[in-house]
Every structure is written in C-alpha cells, then in structure tokens.
Scaffold this active site. Structure first.
Site, PDB file in Angstrom:
ATOM      1  N   LEU A  33      43.618 -50.529 -20.834  1.00  0.00           N
ATOM      2  CA  LEU A  33      43.505 -51.554 -19.785  1.00  0.00           C
ATOM      3  C   LEU A  33      44.896 -52.023 -19.354  1.00  0.00           C
ATOM      4  O   LEU A  33      45.687 -52.455 -20.183  1.00  0.00           O
ATOM      5  CB  LEU A  33      42.703 -52.752 -20.282  1.00  0.00           C
ATOM      6  CG  LEU A  33      41.287 -52.482 -20.770  1.00  0.00           C
ATOM      7  CD1 LEU A  33      40.537 -53.794 -20.901  1.00  0.00           C
ATOM      8  CD2 LEU A  33      40.541 -51.527 -19.840  1.00  0.00           C
ATOM      9  N   ARG A  40      51.414 -64.937 -16.689  1.00  0.00           N
ATOM     10  CA  ARG A  40      52.279 -65.715 -17.580  1.00  0.00           C
ATOM     11  C   ARG A  40      53.670 -65.087 -17.714  1.00  0.00           C
ATOM     12  O   ARG A  40      54.584 -65.694 -18.246  1.00  0.00           O
ATOM     13  CB  ARG A  40      51.624 -65.870 -18.963  1.00  0.00           C
ATOM     14  CG  ARG A  40      50.485 -66.888 -18.954  1.00  0.00           C
ATOM     15  CD  ARG A  40      49.640 -66.832 -20.206  1.00  0.00           C
ATOM     16  NE  ARG A  40      48.666 -65.728 -20.164  1.00  0.00           N
ATOM     17  CZ  ARG A  40      47.825 -65.430 -21.142  1.00  0.00           C
ATOM     18  NH1 ARG A  40      47.848 -66.136 -22.260  1.00  0.00           N
ATOM     19  NH2 ARG A  40      46.970 -64.427 -21.024  1.00  0.00           N
ATOM     20  N   GLN A  96      40.706 -50.874 -10.831  1.00  0.00           N
ATOM     21  CA  GLN A  96      39.811 -52.040 -10.900  1.00  0.00           C
ATOM     22  C   GLN A  96      40.217 -52.933  -9.723  1.00  0.00           C
ATOM     23  O   GLN A  96      41.292 -53.517  -9.719  1.00  0.00           O
ATOM     24  CB  GLN A  96      40.018 -52.776 -12.231  1.00  0.00           C
ATOM     25  CG  GLN A  96      39.054 -53.925 -12.435  1.00  0.00           C
ATOM     26  CD  GLN A  96      39.492 -54.878 -13.550  1.00  0.00           C
ATOM     27  OE1 GLN A  96      40.655 -54.914 -13.938  1.00  0.00           O
ATOM     28  NE2 GLN A  96      38.550 -55.661 -14.048  1.00  0.00           N
ATOM     29  N   THR A 102      38.198 -58.226 -18.921  1.00  0.00           N
ATOM     30  CA  THR A 102      38.368 -56.983 -19.688  1.00  0.00           C
ATOM     31  C   THR A 102      37.081 -56.157 -19.730  1.00  0.00           C
ATOM     32  O   THR A 102      37.137 -54.929 -19.769  1.00  0.00           O
ATOM     33  CB  THR A 102      38.841 -57.288 -21.117  1.00  0.00           C
ATOM     34  OG1 THR A 102      37.989 -58.302 -21.677  1.00  0.00           O
ATOM     35  CG2 THR A 102      40.274 -57.806 -21.140  1.00  0.00           C
ATOM     36  N   ASP A 126      49.029 -54.191 -23.034  1.00  0.00           N
ATOM     37  CA  ASP A 126      50.061 -55.174 -23.380  1.00  0.00           C
ATOM     38  C   ASP A 126      50.258 -55.312 -24.886  1.00  0.00           C
ATOM     39  O   ASP A 126      50.887 -56.240 -25.350  1.00  0.00           O
ATOM     40  CB  ASP A 126      49.767 -56.535 -22.721  1.00  0.00           C
ATOM     41  CG  ASP A 126      48.471 -57.175 -23.209  1.00  0.00           C
ATOM     42  OD1 ASP A 126      47.742 -56.554 -24.007  1.00  0.00           O
ATOM     43  OD2 ASP A 126      48.196 -58.316 -22.781  1.00  0.00           O
ATOM     44  N   GLU A 183      36.209 -66.129 -27.754  1.00  0.00           N
ATOM     45  CA  GLU A 183      37.509 -66.332 -27.105  1.00  0.00           C
ATOM     46  C   GLU A 183      38.004 -67.754 -27.393  1.00  0.00           C
ATOM     47  O   GLU A 183      37.198 -68.694 -27.455  1.00  0.00           O
ATOM     48  CB  GLU A 183      37.379 -66.111 -25.595  1.00  0.00           C
ATOM     49  CG  GLU A 183      37.234 -64.643 -25.228  1.00  0.00           C
ATOM     50  CD  GLU A 183      38.370 -63.802 -25.791  1.00  0.00           C
ATOM     51  OE1 GLU A 183      39.524 -63.998 -25.370  1.00  0.00           O
ATOM     52  OE2 GLU A 183      38.108 -62.952 -26.668  1.00  0.00           O
ATOM     53  N   ASN A 198      41.180 -61.037 -32.903  1.00  0.00           N
ATOM     54  CA  ASN A 198      40.940 -59.764 -32.212  1.00  0.00           C
ATOM     55  C   ASN A 198      42.265 -59.227 -31.675  1.00  0.00           C
ATOM     56  O   ASN A 198      42.925 -59.883 -30.876  1.00  0.00           O
ATOM     57  CB  ASN A 198      39.968 -60.024 -31.054  1.00  0.00           C
ATOM     58  CG  ASN A 198      39.757 -58.810 -30.183  1.00  0.00           C
ATOM     59  OD1 ASN A 198      39.961 -57.674 -30.630  1.00  0.00           O
ATOM     60  ND2 ASN A 198      39.355 -59.046 -28.937  1.00  0.00           N
ATOM     61  N   TYR A 377      89.056 -44.714 -15.396  1.00  0.00           N
ATOM     62  CA  TYR A 377      87.757 -44.372 -14.821  1.00  0.00           C
ATOM     63  C   TYR A 377      87.717 -42.881 -14.521  1.00  0.00           C
ATOM     64  O   TYR A 377      88.540 -42.362 -13.754  1.00  0.00           O
ATOM     65  CB  TYR A 377      87.507 -45.151 -13.519  1.00  0.00           C
ATOM     66  CG  TYR A 377      86.244 -44.697 -12.835  1.00  0.00           C
ATOM     67  CD1 TYR A 377      85.011 -44.825 -13.463  1.00  0.00           C
ATOM     68  CD2 TYR A 377      86.283 -44.102 -11.577  1.00  0.00           C
ATOM     69  CE1 TYR A 377      83.849 -44.375 -12.850  1.00  0.00           C
ATOM     70  CE2 TYR A 377      85.123 -43.647 -10.958  1.00  0.00           C
ATOM     71  CZ  TYR A 377      83.912 -43.792 -11.612  1.00  0.00           C
ATOM     72  OH  TYR A 377      82.758 -43.348 -11.018  1.00  0.00           O
TER      73      TYR A 377
END
Ligand code: UD1
Ligand code: CA
Length: 478
Positions: A33, A40, A96, A102, A126, A183, A198, A377
C-alpha cells in the site's frame, strides 16, 4: 509467537475446500500500500518516495520482497503519482482513485491480482525496514499446523516503546488467538493500554479476503475503510486469526519526518555494521553515512565524518580521511582520499590514486597512481597514470554553453594554479609551468608556460617604502 486455531464454523464456510493441508502448497502474492498522501510529512513528494539511506522507502520494501519467491507484487498508488509508478517499475501498480482507507486500498490491489487465490501478503509502503526472515515467519504461520487449521489472517504484531497511534491487537488471554484490531482513534482507554500493536503487515488466505473486504464499513473515527477490521469479520465467520510477533526495529512506520529520521538511524546502523563485518574499520561509526548500495572492500579505513551518496564502490586497502563526500564514484584499491575531498558522479580513481584536501572531481577518471592533492577542480577529464596535478589547478570545462573535455597524459606534471581551458589535451610526460592558462594542446614531453614575463626592479622596494612613509607623515602633520 501465538499461533492457535479453532475448528468452529470453518467446515460450513462456502469457500472452504476441506482438509488440514489446504494451505501447504499455496503460492503467495504481495500487495504494497502506497497511495496515502502522508499529510503528516508536509511534503509534495508521496510519503513512500522519501529516501532512507538514499533509496525510496518503498524500494527498500520491494528489495526485501524480491528475496521471497512471490508469484506477483502489486503496488497500490494514488492517481497523481507518476514518480512513484516509475520507482516501483516493473512491478504492477493499481491506482486507488479515492483514499478511502487501507481496506479500500487492499480491495484495489486484490482486483489487480485477478483470480489469484493463494496467500496474500499485505504490507504498508511506509514501513521499510522489515526483514526477509520476519516475512518468512509470517508465511510459515499461514501453513497448517499439526491437528489445527491454518489461521485465515496472520498479523505481524510488535511492542513499540510508544504505542501511540498504532492499532492495538486484542488477543484471547487463554489461547492467544487474535480477536480484533482496534485503531487508536477508536479505542477505549483500556484498549489503549494494550502494549501489543499492529505493524501493518498481514497475511490473508486469498480465498476469503474478497468476502472480508466486501463487508468493511467506514463507520469509525476516521470515516475510512480499515483493513484491520478484517480480523473481527473473520472471527465472526468462525475463522481463527493469529499474531506473529516481530521486533520494533524492523516495524517502525513512518508518518512524520521525525519517524523518518528514526528509520534512517536504524538503516545507517545496519549499513555501518555490514561495512565493519566486511572488513572496514570505522573509527567513529556513528559519523559515517552510507547509501543502501554502498560497496566497501576489505582493509578499508574510514575516518570520522564521511558521507557516501548513492552509487559508490570502494576497493580494498583504501584510506578515506575525514570530511569527505562521495556520490556515484568508483574508488579502486589502495587509493588515499581526503581529508575534505568531494567525488561527484562519474568519478573513477585508479589503483593507488591520491586525492587531497579541497579537491572536487566530477565525471573524470584519474588513472593508477595519479595525484590531485590540493585545492583543485577536475571535471569532464581524464588524468593519465602517475600524472601530478599541482595545487589550485582548474579544468575550465564549461564556457557558459557547453561542457568540454580535458585530457592529461600519463606522467604529465601540471604546475600549481594552472587553468586548463577545455577542450584541451596535455600529452604524456609534458610539464606545464605554474600559473599557466592552457588554451591549446600541449605535445608529449613538451614544457609549456604561458604566464607574463617577470620584471625585477633592483632595490625599488626600499625607495617605495620611503616615499610612502613620507607621504603619510606629511598628511598626519596637516
Ligand atoms: C495503519 C494501521 C494501524 C497500524 C499502522 C502501522 C489501518 C486502519 N491502520 O495505521 O493499525 O498500527 O498502520 O504503521 O490500517 N494507504 C493507502 N490508501 C489509503 C490509506 C492508506 O494506500 O486510502 C497506505 C499508506 O500509503 C500507507 C499505508 O497504507 O503506506 C498505511 O496507511 P496510514 O494512513 O499510514 O495508516 P496508519 O494510520 O499508520
Ligand atoms: Ca502509517
């Protein structure tokens, strides 16, 4: 590890195919996913594209999945993420269109899997640090165990130092069966006290997954279809669900740049350990930064404060002194580099080459034994074997419109403060006097200087000082 089963209603379930061995030879596909916006992170870049050790998070995960023999991998992406689709190619992507949660994202992935009905491993893009061993543990847990049915859902749980926003795993105290995932936003204070969380990694029996997903509702704090509700639904159907416990270090999910930095620290520690196990000495490991693909040979010494960007290879017996920055560079055996050297993409240093302080090299080859020791250089160039480039030499590779090449032959000597105006060739063994500006080719073994002729005025300095002093005295009197 809790792995328990009940027989309850499994026999009556319409999709049940019978027998204790129903899972044993099933193939596995993965759904990753990655459609979330990552609000955030406060970033224009899709969250899973943020790099860890110079590599997008999602690619770390895909590299690990490549080690399992999976039937197929589908990455669920958002509708406006072309850079993400490119980064995960050649894996299939499924779009999606609305980020409904999810559960909805997995539904999108399942549609892309078509008629596949083996194990479906779901991972979140993530959480990039998960190991192959842990995933294998999950897959094993999907197998039938003696006298029991395989769990329909296996969830990878962990005990984070700070459970915070992670979903909580509600487990049967007696048999360890997983009863539900709650959750954090929807949890009661008692549920929030549960330390087992989880990780987001789940393995489903693909035969039953579509029916579970079809029944998800978004009647919750976030108004999203939570994948995690599949556990409660599977229990209602009489299936059993299990938890496999993993290490926090592998399972941290990145939702903010603070967590991104935490994951980076863990990834760096792993890379430092790998370099040291491979035979490199790191005097102060925590100050050396590697990329996911850095390759370091044996007997390599790395002093403090060195940064390896992507695409760097270091041969055996190389000594890297403090404060160097490398990207896309190949450093062959026995080279000595730094302190304060910068190697940019396209650099190759040959065996025993030396590059010293405040030297920048880009798209250039320095052949074996070449020396570029101070304040120089070298760009778009080839420096032949054993050539010596004096302090302050500049290859003037850019005329404001185009880049051009400088070729310096083997054994040539370039005096200090020379400007080599490309395109230009300096032949093997040639000597260029200090302070020269070279605009035309120099032949093999030629000596060349281009600086203005020197004039000496005998005793003039004393006369000059006397005159200046008297001018000053006159002014201060007035
Ligand atoms: C999720 C889990 C939580 C778990 C945590 C672990 C749910 C409902 N919650 O929470 O139990 O502890 O991960 O890190 O699953 N995504 C999509 N489409 C969407 C929404 C999300 O592809 O519509 C993707 C995101 O890109 C991300 C992953 O799914 O890679 C997880 O989504 P995120 O919103 O970060 O879930 P969490 O709130 O962290
Ligand atoms: Ca997350």
């Amino acid at each position: 590890m809790a792995l328990c089963a009940t027989d309850k209603m499994i026999e009556n379930f319409p999709g049940y195919v019978g027998g204790l061995t129903r899972m044993s030879n099933k193939k596995t596909a993965a759904i990753v996913l990655a459609a979330g916006l990552g609000t955030r992170m406060r970033s224009e870049l899709p969250k899973v594209m943020h790099p860890v050790a110079g590599h997008p998070m999602v690619n770390h995960l895909l590299d690990t999945l490549a080690k399992l023999s999976l039937e197929k991998i589908v990455v669920v992406v958002g509708p406006d993420m072309p850079e993400l689709e490119a980064a995960v190619a050649p894996h299939q992507t499924a779009v999606q269109y609305e980020r409904l949660g999810t559960g909805d994202a997995v539904k999108t992935g399942v549609e892309a899997l078509g008629s596949f009905n083996g194990n479906v491993l779901v991972l979140y893009g993530d959480s990039p640090l998960i190991s192959e061993q842990t995933l294998n543990g999950m897959l094993e847990a999907r197998q039938t165990i003696e006298g029991r049915f395989a769990p329909t859902v296996v969830v990878l749980g962990f005990m984070p130092g700070e459970p915070g926003a992670y979903g909580r795993l509600v487990v049967d105290e007696e048999d360890g069966d997983l009863l539900a995932i709650v959750e954090a936003n929807d949890a009661t204070p008692e549920e929030l006290d549960i330390p087992l969380c989880n990780s987001g990694v789940m393995c489903f029996d693909g035969e039953f997954l579509p029916s579970l997903l079809a029944r998800l509702s978004n009647d919750n704090a976030k108004g999203e279809y939570y994948l995690t509700d599949c556990v409660g639904l599977a229990r209602e159907d009489g299936f059993n669900c299990a938890v496999v416990e993993g290490d926090e270090e592998e399972l941290i999910g990145v939702n903010s740049r603070i967590e991104l930095a935490l994951v980076e620290t863990i990834a760096q520690d792993r890379l430092r350990e790998k370099a040291m196990k491979g035979g490199a000495t790191l005097i102060d490991p925590s100050t050396v930064y590697f990329s996911h693909d850095t390759r370091i040979g044996k007997e390599v010494q790395i002093e403090p404060n060195v940064f390896f960007g992507p695409g760097v290879t270091v041969g055996n017996n190389v000594h890297i002194k403090s404060f160097c920055h490398f990207e896309g560079a190949k450093i062959e055996a026995n080279a000595i580099i730094g302190p304060f050297a910068r190697l940019r993409p396209g650099t190759t240093l040959g065996d025993g080459a030396r590059v010293g302080n405040f030297v920048e090299i880009k798209n250039a080859v320095v052949d074996a034994g070449g020396k570029v020791n101070h304040l120089t250089y070298i760009g778009d160039a080839h420096v032949g074997a054993g050539a010596n480039i004096g302090a302050g030499t500049i290859t003037c590779n850019y005329d404001g419109f185009m880049k051009s090449k400088t070729i310096i032959g083997a054994g040539a000597f370039i005096g200090s403060n020379t400007a080599l105006v490309a395109p230009v060739n300096v032949g093997p063994g040639a000597i260029v006097g200090a302070g020269s500006t070279i605009t035309r080719d120099v032949g093999e073994n030629d000596i060349v200087t281009t600086r203005a002729e020197q004039k000496n005025a005998r005793g003039a300095a004393e006369r000059y000082r006397e005159r200046k002093q008297s001018e000053k005295d006159q002014k201060t009197k007035d």
